[in-house]
Design an enzyme around this catalytic site. Structure first.
Site, short mmCIF file in Angstrom:
data_model
loop_
_atom_site.label_atom_id
_atom_site.label_comp_id
_atom_site.label_asym_id
_atom_site.label_seq_id
_atom_site.Cartn_x
_atom_site.Cartn_y
_atom_site.Cartn_z
N ASP A 183 9.48 10.47 -3.91
CA ASP A 183 9.75 11.30 -2.73
C ASP A 183 8.51 11.46 -1.85
O ASP A 183 7.39 11.29 -2.31
CB ASP A 183 10.17 12.71 -3.17
N HIS A 219 6.20 11.27 -6.89
CA HIS A 219 5.83 11.31 -5.47
C HIS A 219 4.79 10.23 -5.20
O HIS A 219 3.71 10.28 -5.81
CB HIS A 219 5.30 12.70 -5.12
NI NI Z 1 9.99 16.31 -1.30
#
Ligand code: NI
Length: 237
Positions: free
Chosen positions: A46, A188
């Site tokens: 993400d 991430h």
């Molecule tokens: Ni996010």
């Protein structure tokens, strides 16, 4: 790269015969070509793309023959168009993580629709028409809010809190402790530590016989037809 062909072959067989992939392996496949126990798993990233980290991750995934799913923040896409084009060209799944990384829960219908649509349009201009699945920032959305979403939504079943730990070995340990077939792992790609950890995780799990696929592939391999507005947490639904 042999593994990718295996995944694609299984997906084709699943689509043609309309059955679960495991069943087909048992019935039709020569035992020598397909591992007795095929373990599929999905890595998702993400908040990117980000030059300096996402590019290094893409290099590493390519070397390892691993696919992943990237949930992109719309406003980061234009300045990183090469990274997005690479994701598409190299067989990764691209998803929508809203335009400006807002919490959709409680944001109101107009904002929800706009945050999703703007990102969708930007991605379509860059890498073509498609249904870019949604990962709502912070994960949650109410039932009414989900009805505004016209694509499947993806949550996760393993969260190593890489954004908080920022420590390669701690993140790796957390993921390996929780890894099992069909889980969806949340990471991430904007942190160097997360990229390093992810590549070590791929090495360790490939060694154990895992095959890294996109979320879309993971659901298809489990015979699931994704529905708009429905949240998927793992390959089992
Ligand atoms: Ni996010």
């Amino acid at each position: 790269m042999g593994k990718r062909w295996l995944v694609l072959l299984l997906l084709c067989l699943t689509a043609v015969l309309g059955r679960g992939a495991e069943e087909i392996v048992t019935v039709n496949a020569p035992a020598a070509e397909i591992p007795a126990e095929t373990k599929y798993i999905a890595l998702t990233f993400d908040d990117g793309p980000r030059m300096g980290t996402t590019d290094r991750l893409l290099d590493g995934l390519k070397e390892r023959g691993a696919s992943a799913t990237f949930f992109l923040v719309g406003e980061r896409v234009a300045e990183n168009r090469q990274l997005v084009e690479r994701m598409a060209a190299e067989g990764h799944q691209i998803g929508n993580h809203t335009w400006s990384h807002v919490r959709l829960q409680g944001a109101g219908e107009a904002t929800i629709r706009q945050e999703i649509r703007k990102t969708q349009e930007t991605l379509e201009q860059l890498v073509g028409k498609g249904d870019y699945w949604l990962r709502p920032p912070y994960g949650q959305m109410d039932e009414k809010e989900r009805s505004y979403v016209s694509v499947p939504m993806v949550q996760w079943s393993v969260d190593p809190r890489d954004w908080e730990k920022r420590d390669v070995q701690k993140v790796k340990k957390a993921v390996l402790a929780a890894a099992k077939p069909n889980v969806i792992i949340l990471m991430h790609d904007i942190y160097p530590t997360s990229v390093d950890a992810a590549l070590e995780i791929v090495d360790a799990l490939e060694e154990q016989g895992y095959i890294f696929v996109t979320v879309k592939e993971l659901l298809a391999l489990n015979g699931i037809t994704p529905q708009p507005g429905v949240l998927y947490r793992s390959g089992k639904g």
